[in-house]
Design an enzyme around this catalytic site. Structure first.
Site, short mmCIF file in Angstrom:
data_model
loop_
_atom_site.label_atom_id
_atom_site.label_comp_id
_atom_site.label_asym_id
_atom_site.label_seq_id
_atom_site.Cartn_x
_atom_site.Cartn_y
_atom_site.Cartn_z
N GLU A 1 0.87 -1.02 0.01
CA GLU A 1 0.18 -0.10 0.06
C GLU A 1 1.09 1.21 -0.07
O GLU A 1 1.92 1.19 0.85
CB GLU A 1 -0.89 -0.11 1.17
CG GLU A 1 -1.92 1.25 1.18
CD GLU A 1 -2.67 1.03 2.47
OE1 GLU A 1 -2.01 1.38 3.44
OE2 GLU A 1 -4.07 0.86 2.34
N ASP B 1 -4.07 11.13 8.17
CA ASP B 1 -2.68 10.84 8.73
C ASP B 1 -2.13 11.59 9.89
O ASP B 1 -2.34 12.74 10.03
CB ASP B 1 -1.69 10.81 7.59
CG ASP B 1 -1.98 9.98 6.52
OD1 ASP B 1 -2.13 8.79 6.72
OD2 ASP B 1 -2.07 10.50 5.30
N TYR C 1 -10.90 -2.10 3.49
CA TYR C 1 -10.10 -1.67 4.26
C TYR C 1 -10.92 -1.33 5.76
O TYR C 1 -11.87 -0.68 5.87
CB TYR C 1 -9.35 -0.08 3.97
CG TYR C 1 -8.31 0.22 4.77
CD1 TYR C 1 -8.23 0.47 6.02
CD2 TYR C 1 -6.97 0.70 4.22
CE1 TYR C 1 -7.21 0.93 7.01
CE2 TYR C 1 -5.80 0.86 4.86
CZ TYR C 1 -6.12 1.15 6.34
OH TYR C 1 -4.94 1.60 6.84
#
Length: 281
Positions: free
Chosen positions: A62, A73, A188
């Site tokens: 990934e 993030d 995911y």
């Protein structure tokens, strides 16, 4: 010649995830998937980092494309983006790195995890075409909600790319049903709410949630966010996940060894080996 290479990459890419999961099921293993930022700390080392991950036993990759405002993030991956941007890495450079990886490792699934502005800036169709030519198998756009995913799914299908969808731990039955209808490649599965980071451990979901995902026939769930130890990988797979994704823990190793590339590559390989060893069912 370019057209032939692109068509071959697309043909192979349509089956790489299913082949990976079939192979792992035969040997009773889950998948371990490390995440790194393309171009971090600069393109040449980035390519060597990815090679080390594969040689350490990564089942798939990934990869991120550096972006100035990565809202999903935490600080570790934000700093990786900053390092790559300081090296003047742009999406075109990232596709060049992927092309080199694909030429050397034709069978490994390669996924992108990125933000919609990067896709929209180039034009959605043009971006997916470039990704397909480089050898990308899947794309996950972190800031596109499920209700807006159809536009991207349709273009992804046109370029034989799997559009990856996110299953949050508190997803409703309606959401899980929609993911089951639309998902491809893998799903995911968020280990927790919030942003990425190895500092906060994943809250591995109960087996009941993963059973529900399977009930709705979603693409195989890979657990991400907060995965940093072999014990967490083992717990995720024992709970029924098809594998685990580790980003910040991998990127932390890069940051720790920026001044010693051989030590960095050796540590990355050892980390992947230890995480992969925990995938045995």
């Amino acid at each position: 010649m370019e057209q032939t290479r692109s068509q071959s990459a697309k043909f192979d890419g349509s089956a790489r995830y299913s082949k990976m999961f079939s192979r792992l099921n035969e040997v009773e293993q889950g998948a371990f998937v490390p995440f790194v930022m393309l171009g971090d700390p600069e393109p040449e080392t980035s390519f060597e980092i990815i090679k080390a991950l594969i040689e350490g036993g990564a089942d798939a990759l990934e990869l991120g494309i550096p972006y100035s405002d990565p809202i999903a993030d935490g600080p570790t991956i934000q700093k990786a983006s900053i390092r790559a941007l300081k090296s003047k890495v742009r999406p075109g450079d990232c596709f060049e790195i992927i092309s080199k990886v694909r030429a050397e490792f034709p069978d490994i699934p390669i996924g992108l995890l990125l933000y919609s502005n990067l896709v929209l800036a180039k034009g959605v169709d043009e971006f997916y075409l470039s990704a397909s030519k480089a050898g990308v198998d899947s794309i996950l756009i972190a800031d596109v909600p499920l209700r807006e995913a159809d536009r991207f799914i349709n273009i992804a299908k046109a370029h034989n790319i799997q559009q990856i969808l996110i299953a949050p731990p508190n997803a409703s039955d309606e959401t899980l049903s929609a993911i089951g209808d639309k998902s491809a490649g893998y799903t995911y599965l968020l280990g927790r709410a919030g942003v990425t980071g190895a500092e906060t451990a994943a809250d591995v979901p109960a087996k009941a949630l993963i059973d529900k995902l399977q009930q709705y026939q979603v693409a195989p769930p890979l657990l991400g966010f907060g995965i940093s130890t072999p014990e967490q990988v083992k717990t995720a797979i024992q709970s029924g996940a098809a594998g685990a994704i580790s980003g910040s823990a991998t990127v932390n190793i890069i940051e720790k060894h920026l001044d010693d590339k051989p030590a960095m590559l050796s540590a990355l390989k050892a980390f992947v080996q230890s995480m992969k060893a925990a995938t045995q069912k």
